[in-house]
Write a protein that holds these residues in place. Structure first.
Motif, PDB file in Angstrom:
ATOM      1  N   THR A 182       0.645  -1.138   0.007  1.00  0.00           N
ATOM      2  CA  THR A 182      -0.220  -0.266  -0.340  1.00  0.00           C
ATOM      3  C   THR A 182       0.782   1.072   0.332  1.00  0.00           C
ATOM      4  O   THR A 182       1.886   1.223   1.140  1.00  0.00           O
ATOM      5  CB  THR A 182      -1.003   0.574   0.922  1.00  0.00           C
ATOM      6  N   ILE A 183       0.034   1.835  -0.957  1.00  0.00           N
ATOM      7  CA  ILE A 183       1.720   3.446  -1.259  1.00  0.00           C
ATOM      8  C   ILE A 183       0.752   4.560   0.747  1.00  0.00           C
ATOM      9  O   ILE A 183      -0.482   5.043   0.255  1.00  0.00           O
ATOM     10  CB  ILE A 183       0.933   4.055  -2.509  1.00  0.00           C
ATOM     11  N   LEU A 184       1.448   5.065   0.386  1.00  0.00           N
ATOM     12  CA  LEU A 184       1.722   6.205   1.653  1.00  0.00           C
ATOM     13  C   LEU A 184       1.810   7.021   0.926  1.00  0.00           C
ATOM     14  O   LEU A 184       3.087   7.919   0.612  1.00  0.00           O
ATOM     15  CB  LEU A 184       1.576   5.579   3.516  1.00  0.00           C
ATOM     16  N   ASP A 185       0.610   8.432   1.525  1.00  0.00           N
ATOM     17  CA  ASP A 185       1.231   9.495   1.748  1.00  0.00           C
ATOM     18  C   ASP A 185       2.277  10.244   2.793  1.00  0.00           C
ATOM     19  O   ASP A 185       1.347  11.189   3.006  1.00  0.00           O
ATOM     20  CB  ASP A 185       0.175  10.569   1.209  1.00  0.00           C
ATOM     21  N   GLU A 186       3.106   9.194   3.649  1.00  0.00           N
ATOM     22  CA  GLU A 186       3.653  10.633   4.504  1.00  0.00           C
ATOM     23  C   GLU A 186       4.891  10.105   4.425  1.00  0.00           C
ATOM     24  O   GLU A 186       5.518   8.930   3.295  1.00  0.00           O
ATOM     25  CB  GLU A 186       2.768   9.309   5.619  1.00  0.00           C
ATOM     26  N   SER A 187       6.124  10.456   5.136  1.00  0.00           N
ATOM     27  CA  SER A 187       7.278  10.505   4.701  1.00  0.00           C
ATOM     28  C   SER A 187       8.032   9.327   5.747  1.00  0.00           C
ATOM     29  O   SER A 187       7.522   9.091   6.911  1.00  0.00           O
ATOM     30  CB  SER A 187       7.604  12.494   4.478  1.00  0.00           C
ATOM     31  N   LEU A 188       9.480   8.753   4.787  1.00  0.00           N
ATOM     32  CA  LEU A 188       9.807   8.295   5.821  1.00  0.00           C
ATOM     33  C   LEU A 188      10.237   8.111   7.324  1.00  0.00           C
ATOM     34  O   LEU A 188      10.099   8.044   8.480  1.00  0.00           O
ATOM     35  CB  LEU A 188      11.277   7.061   5.343  1.00  0.00           C
ATOM     36  N   LYS A 189      10.535   9.650   6.904  1.00  0.00           N
ATOM     37  CA  LYS A 189      11.443  10.271   8.210  1.00  0.00           C
ATOM     38  C   LYS A 189      10.211  10.357   9.323  1.00  0.00           C
ATOM     39  O   LYS A 189      10.311   9.955  10.645  1.00  0.00           O
ATOM     40  CB  LYS A 189      11.333  11.798   7.785  1.00  0.00           C
ATOM     41  N   ASP A 190       9.134  10.776   9.108  1.00  0.00           N
ATOM     42  CA  ASP A 190       7.538  10.790   9.995  1.00  0.00           C
ATOM     43  C   ASP A 190       7.244   9.846  10.537  1.00  0.00           C
ATOM     44  O   ASP A 190       6.949   9.557  11.844  1.00  0.00           O
ATOM     45  CB  ASP A 190       6.725  11.716   9.288  1.00  0.00           C
ATOM     46  N   LEU A 191       7.300   9.115  10.131  1.00  0.00           N
ATOM     47  CA  LEU A 191       7.233   7.791  10.118  1.00  0.00           C
ATOM     48  C   LEU A 191       7.960   7.412  10.846  1.00  0.00           C
ATOM     49  O   LEU A 191       7.296   6.506  12.473  1.00  0.00           O
ATOM     50  CB  LEU A 191       6.738   6.636   9.020  1.00  0.00           C
ATOM     51  N   GLU A 192       9.344   6.982  10.719  1.00  0.00           N
ATOM     52  CA  GLU A 192      10.465   6.798  12.259  1.00  0.00           C
ATOM     53  C   GLU A 192      10.188   7.496  12.757  1.00  0.00           C
ATOM     54  O   GLU A 192      10.546   6.660  14.139  1.00  0.00           O
ATOM     55  CB  GLU A 192      11.507   7.023  11.486  1.00  0.00           C
ATOM     56  N   GLN A 193       9.953   9.047  12.982  1.00  0.00           N
ATOM     57  CA  GLN A 193       9.336   9.190  14.375  1.00  0.00           C
ATOM     58  C   GLN A 193       8.299   8.581  15.071  1.00  0.00           C
ATOM     59  O   GLN A 193       8.493   8.639  16.173  1.00  0.00           O
ATOM     60  CB  GLN A 193       9.353  11.080  14.150  1.00  0.00           C
ATOM     61  N   GLU A 194       7.986   8.808  14.516  1.00  0.00           N
ATOM     62  CA  GLU A 194       5.806   8.354  15.438  1.00  0.00           C
ATOM     63  C   GLU A 194       6.040   6.831  15.710  1.00  0.00           C
ATOM     64  O   GLU A 194       5.690   6.909  17.019  1.00  0.00           O
ATOM     65  CB  GLU A 194       4.952   8.294  14.643  1.00  0.00           C
ATOM     66  N   PHE A 195       6.589   5.836  14.924  1.00  0.00           N
ATOM     67  CA  PHE A 195       6.746   4.563  15.645  1.00  0.00           C
ATOM     68  C   PHE A 195       8.067   4.347  15.990  1.00  0.00           C
ATOM     69  O   PHE A 195       8.095   3.118  15.780  1.00  0.00           O
ATOM     70  CB  PHE A 195       6.314   3.905  14.179  1.00  0.00           C
ATOM     71  N   ALA A 196       8.571   4.973  16.680  1.00  0.00           N
ATOM     72  CA  ALA A 196       9.914   4.396  16.558  1.00  0.00           C
ATOM     73  C   ALA A 196      10.169   3.304  17.964  1.00  0.00           C
ATOM     74  O   ALA A 196      11.436   2.797  17.315  1.00  0.00           O
ATOM     75  CB  ALA A 196      10.897   5.795  17.801  1.00  0.00           C
ATOM     76  N   ASP A 197       8.761   3.501  18.369  1.00  0.00           N
ATOM     77  CA  ASP A 197       9.548   2.073  19.260  1.00  0.00           C
ATOM     78  C   ASP A 197       8.842   0.498  18.763  1.00  0.00           C
ATOM     79  O   ASP A 197       9.312  -0.503  18.740  1.00  0.00           O
ATOM     80  CB  ASP A 197       7.991   1.752  19.718  1.00  0.00           C
ATOM     81  N   THR A 198       7.892   0.469  17.346  1.00  0.00           N
ATOM     82  CA  THR A 198       7.554  -0.953  16.996  1.00  0.00           C
ATOM     83  C   THR A 198       8.886  -0.278  15.030  1.00  0.00           C
ATOM     84  O   THR A 198       9.102  -1.625  15.192  1.00  0.00           O
ATOM     85  CB  THR A 198       6.595  -0.675  15.616  1.00  0.00           C
ATOM     86  N   PHE A 199       9.023   0.575  14.726  1.00  0.00           N
ATOM     87  CA  PHE A 199      10.126   0.330  12.798  1.00  0.00           C
ATOM     88  C   PHE A 199      11.878   0.662  13.632  1.00  0.00           C
ATOM     89  O   PHE A 199      11.919   1.286  13.940  1.00  0.00           O
ATOM     90  CB  PHE A 199      10.224   0.990  11.963  1.00  0.00           C
ATOM     91  N   VAL A 200      12.198   0.075  12.954  1.00  0.00           N
ATOM     92  CA  VAL A 200      14.261   0.858  13.039  1.00  0.00           C
ATOM     93  C   VAL A 200      14.665   1.160  11.796  1.00  0.00           C
ATOM     94  O   VAL A 200      14.360   0.386  10.786  1.00  0.00           O
ATOM     95  CB  VAL A 200      15.222  -0.674  13.481  1.00  0.00           C
TER      96      VAL A 200
END
Length: 249
Positions: A178-196
């Motif tokens: 699925t294509i997301l309309d959000e930047s990788l940087k923003d997703l990394e910051q918000e979900f830091a406990d989930t994604f590395v």
């Protein structure tokens, strides 16, 4: 001081060798590679994902200033310090958001001071870092995405990895892509406990990491229930290796 991966860009072998020696004498700096021109440097930035680029201005082909403009336009540009014999380019150099401008021959003390300076956050940067870290704000359990089926909510827990592709981020999950309309940087910051982060263009879910596999001269992350094998950048490999070992205990 944070460990920095460094790329040297200079067409003069003696100048590259001198900078390499200066870096060896500094703590928290690792020389990732060298490039003799802008074209090679861009390829090295893609492959090595350096934190810092030490670059000359006058080189065969595209100049160091043009290279700096190209790098500064990236979503996550490396820091740049010019190391040049020409003092007349200082103003245009700082217009590219360069962190420093050193005149050759560069001494270890000058290089050390410039690197220490670029790692110090100003007050506005510290405020932004606090806001961006999302302290006190719980992350979402679902991400809104737009597909051919319309607007859908994607469960964060089903996502195996997030891959930046051109202007978009593609989420690879149990139902496909699925294509997301959000930047990788923003997703990394918000979900830091989930994604590395494993590469400049990739985040992987900790819960789905199954191991590492060697692919020629590089490494890729093995993910449970997914055919995706995101590449691991050389700079981040030690951190990911340690994480894999901890998850396997």
């Amino acid at each position: 001081m944070t460990e920095l991966g460094v790329l040297i860009v200079d067409d003069e072998p003696l100048a590259r060798a001198r900078l390499a020696r200066q870096l060896e004498a500094l703590d928290h700096c690792t020389l990732l590679g060298e490039a003799v021109d802008a074209q090679t440097a861009l390829a090295q930035v893609e492959a090595l994902d350096p934190d810092l680029v030490l670059l000359d201005i006058e080189m065969p082909g595209e100049s160091g200033l043009a290279l700096a403009e190209t790098l500064s336009a990236r979503e996550h540009p490396p820091a740049m310090i010019f190391c040049t014999a020409h003092d007349e380019f200082a103003l245009p150099a700082f217009a590219t958001a360069a962190a420093g401008y050193l005149l050759k021959p560069v001494s270890r003390e000058q290089l050390s001071a410039a690197i220490e300076k670029l790692q110090r956050l100003s007050k506005p940067q510290r405020r932004l870092a606090t806001v961006d870290s999302g302290q006190g704000s719980p992350s979402r359990r679902q991400i809104k995405a737009v597909s051919r089926r319309g607007v859908e909510l994607l469960e964060v827990g089903t996502i195996r990895c997030l891959i930046a592709d051109s202007k978009y981020v593609v989420a690879h999950h149990e139902g496909g892509e699925t294509i997301l309309d959000e930047s990788l940087k923003d997703l990394e910051q918000e979900f830091a406990d989930t994604f590395v982060r494993v590469h400049r263009n990739a985040l992987v879910s900790r819960r789905y990491i199954a191991g590492l596999s060697r692919d020629g001269g590089s490494y890729r992350v093995l993910l449970k229930d997914s055919g995706e094998r995101p590449q691991v950048s050389r700079r981040l490999l030690p951190e990911i290796r340690q994480l894999v070992e901890e998850l396997g205990r």
